[in-house]
Design a protein around this motif. Structure first.
Motif, PDB file in Angstrom:
ATOM      1  N   UNK A  35     -46.445  97.553  13.944  1.00 53.83           N
ATOM      2  CA  UNK A  35     -46.765  96.230  13.419  1.00 53.83           C
ATOM      3  C   UNK A  35     -46.492  95.173  14.490  1.00 53.83           C
ATOM      4  N   UNK A  36     -47.436  94.278  14.695  1.00 50.07           N
ATOM      5  CA  UNK A  36     -47.307  93.287  15.772  1.00 50.07           C
ATOM      6  C   UNK A  36     -46.083  92.410  15.570  1.00 50.07           C
ATOM      7  N   UNK A  37     -45.762  92.103  14.308  1.00 51.24           N
ATOM      8  CA  UNK A  37     -44.616  91.231  14.052  1.00 51.24           C
ATOM      9  C   UNK A  37     -43.291  91.858  14.472  1.00 51.24           C
ATOM     10  N   UNK A  38     -43.287  93.159  14.725  1.00 51.20           N
ATOM     11  CA  UNK A  38     -42.058  93.832  15.146  1.00 51.20           C
ATOM     12  C   UNK A  38     -41.894  93.872  16.661  1.00 51.20           C
ATOM     13  N   UNK A  39     -42.880  93.371  17.383  1.00 51.14           N
ATOM     14  CA  UNK A  39     -42.752  93.256  18.835  1.00 51.14           C
ATOM     15  C   UNK A  39     -41.778  92.126  19.176  1.00 51.14           C
ATOM     16  N   UNK A  40     -41.246  92.168  20.386  1.00 49.50           N
ATOM     17  CA  UNK A  40     -40.497  91.046  20.940  1.00 49.50           C
ATOM     18  C   UNK A  40     -41.394  90.335  21.944  1.00 49.50           C
ATOM     19  N   UNK A  41     -41.458  89.013  21.861  1.00 52.29           N
ATOM     20  CA  UNK A  41     -42.268  88.249  22.804  1.00 52.29           C
ATOM     21  C   UNK A  41     -41.376  87.596  23.846  1.00 52.29           C
ATOM     22  N   UNK A  42     -41.736  87.781  25.114  1.00 47.82           N
ATOM     23  CA  UNK A  42     -41.010  87.202  26.249  1.00 47.82           C
ATOM     24  C   UNK A  42     -41.984  86.346  27.043  1.00 47.82           C
ATOM     25  N   UNK A  43     -41.623  85.090  27.270  1.00 44.50           N
ATOM     26  CA  UNK A  43     -42.521  84.216  28.014  1.00 44.50           C
ATOM     27  C   UNK A  43     -41.789  83.044  28.628  1.00 44.50           C
ATOM     28  N   UNK A  44     -42.570  82.100  29.143  1.00 45.31           N
ATOM     29  CA  UNK A  44     -42.046  80.859  29.711  1.00 45.31           C
ATOM     30  C   UNK A  44     -42.454  79.726  28.765  1.00 45.31           C
ATOM     31  N   UNK A  45     -41.559  79.291  27.904  1.00 48.31           N
ATOM     32  CA  UNK A  45     -41.929  78.333  26.862  1.00 48.31           C
ATOM     33  C   UNK A  45     -42.170  76.927  27.353  1.00 48.31           C
ATOM     34  N   UNK A  46     -41.497  76.522  28.432  1.00 49.67           N
ATOM     35  CA  UNK A  46     -41.498  75.134  28.880  1.00 49.67           C
ATOM     36  C   UNK A  46     -41.036  74.249  27.714  1.00 49.67           C
ATOM     37  N   UNK A  47     -41.216  72.956  27.806  1.00 47.58           N
ATOM     38  CA  UNK A  47     -40.724  72.093  26.729  1.00 47.58           C
ATOM     39  C   UNK A  47     -41.701  72.022  25.554  1.00 47.58           C
ATOM     40  N   UNK A  48     -42.913  72.615  25.733  1.00 53.13           N
ATOM     41  CA  UNK A  48     -43.903  72.593  24.650  1.00 53.13           C
ATOM     42  C   UNK A  48     -43.837  73.857  23.779  1.00 53.13           C
ATOM     43  N   UNK A  49     -43.429  74.976  24.334  1.00 59.81           N
ATOM     44  CA  UNK A  49     -43.340  76.249  23.601  1.00 59.81           C
ATOM     45  C   UNK A  49     -44.646  76.572  22.871  1.00 59.81           C
ATOM     46  N   UNK A  50     -45.787  76.221  23.474  1.00 62.22           N
ATOM     47  CA  UNK A  50     -47.079  76.334  22.794  1.00 62.22           C
ATOM     48  C   UNK A  50     -47.412  77.766  22.391  1.00 62.22           C
ATOM     49  N   UNK A  51     -47.247  78.718  23.318  1.00 61.37           N
ATOM     50  CA  UNK A  51     -47.567  80.109  22.991  1.00 61.37           C
ATOM     51  C   UNK A  51     -46.582  80.672  21.977  1.00 61.37           C
TER      52      UNK A  51
END
Length: 321
Positions: A35-51
């Motif tokens: 299930x996709x909701x069980x993945x962990x997401x790692x990224x560069x949020x910056x101050x907008x955290x858009x993704x």
């Protein structure tokens, strides 16, 4: 890598917005793994955290980690954090190895700079640790390589070529033998950057497979090119063990309507149309293959761009006072 949040307003980048929504559709198809909701997401949020906002709302991902280099702006990041996102402060080359890689992850290294040796080290670090079924996306600027800029500024008649400077920066073993100066600007530079990223990942996996008796491979899902203010390119792929290839095939990424049939990069181009023209085309979509659009005076090239990407482009409205 620069603190781009100080100079780029991510909310005003329509092609970037389209790319995020396309990635949502790619990630939705990961369910054969889990299930996709069980993945962990790692990224560069910056101050907008858009993704982060989009992936949480659209995919239900709850476990999210944002890597932020600008520790001096810690208070600003904390104040703008929209959800219970774990923020890890530090350089990505230091933070990535310290994370928990025992679960499947979605990693988006969304850089704003051209390719640098440290970026190759980041993808190598992930390739050394990611589980089968994990996804890696890498975005880079591809306007002009710094080595080419140095070449243009050098007034010495016997100066070194731009590609030789590039090889000195990255090491000859990392740069394809057939690379030329012309490959260091524009879309060809994006192609070269993606090739080097894939090569680095594959080298790391070869070493990992040899030492751990596994057979993990990196399978490219798509490549994306777009331009808001600067030319940007993105590589998206998945890490897959041989015994999970059927799961990857079941994802059927090729059925997404924005995937080119010939495996070329997806080019996001913003149509230059009025609100009235957009609405006229939209009323005829989705279009059966055998039917032609009724365009009137609308330029056919812009209508085609809109027809291919309308589900992912932002909606604009003009408010007059």
């Amino acid at each position: 890598m620069s603190s781009s949040f100080r100079k780029i307003d991510y909310s005003l980048r329509p092609a970037k917005y389209a790319e995020r929504k396309m990635l949502v559709d790619v990630l939705r198809r990961l369910t054969p793994f889990q299930a996709v909701e069980d993945y962990c997401y790692i990224g560069f949020g910056s101050v907008w955290f858009s993704d982060f906002i989009l992936f949480h709302r659209m995919l239900g991902i709850n476990k999210m980690i944002s890597i932020e280099q600008a520790e001096t702006a810690r208070a600003r990041f904390e104040e703008n954090r929209p959800f219970n996102i774990n923020i890890e402060f530090g350089n990505s080359s230091t933070v990535l190895p310290s994370l928990d890689w025992s679960e499947r992850v979605i990693v988006w290294l969304d850089y704003d700079d051209p390719l640098e040796p440290e970026m190759l080290q980041d993808v190598r670090s992930i390739a050394n640790r990611a589980r089968s079924g994990s996804v890696l996306a890498v975005s880079l600027q591809c306007v002009k390589a710094p080595s080419y800029v140095d070449y243009e500024r050098d007034m010495d008649e016997g100066k070194m070529t731009a590609i030789e400077r590039f090889r000195q920066t990255f090491g000859r073993e990392r740069v394809p033998d057939d690379a030329r100066d012309d490959d260091l600007t524009g879309w060809p530079y994006g192609t070269l950057s993606r090739k080097m990223l894939i090569n680095e990942i594959e080298l790391a996996l070869a070493e990992r497979n040899l030492s751990s008796n596994t057979n993990l491979k990196f399978k490219a899902i798509c490549e994306i090119e777009y331009r808001d203010d600067a030319r940007m390119c993105t590589l998206v792929g998945a890490f897959v063990e041989d015994d999970e290839n059927e799961r990857l095939e079941a994802c059927a990424f090729q059925r997404l309507d924005f995937m080119p049939a010939n495996q070329r990069p997806i080019r996001i181009e913003m149509p230059k149309l009025t609100i009235r023209e957009l609405r006229k085309i939209e009323q005829q979509l989705p279009k059966p293959a055998e039917r032609e659009l009724e365009l009137g005076s609308i330029p056919a090239s812009d209508a085609e761009k809109f027809s291919r990407m309308y589900r992912y482009l932002p909606n604009f409205a003009v408010m007059e006072i």
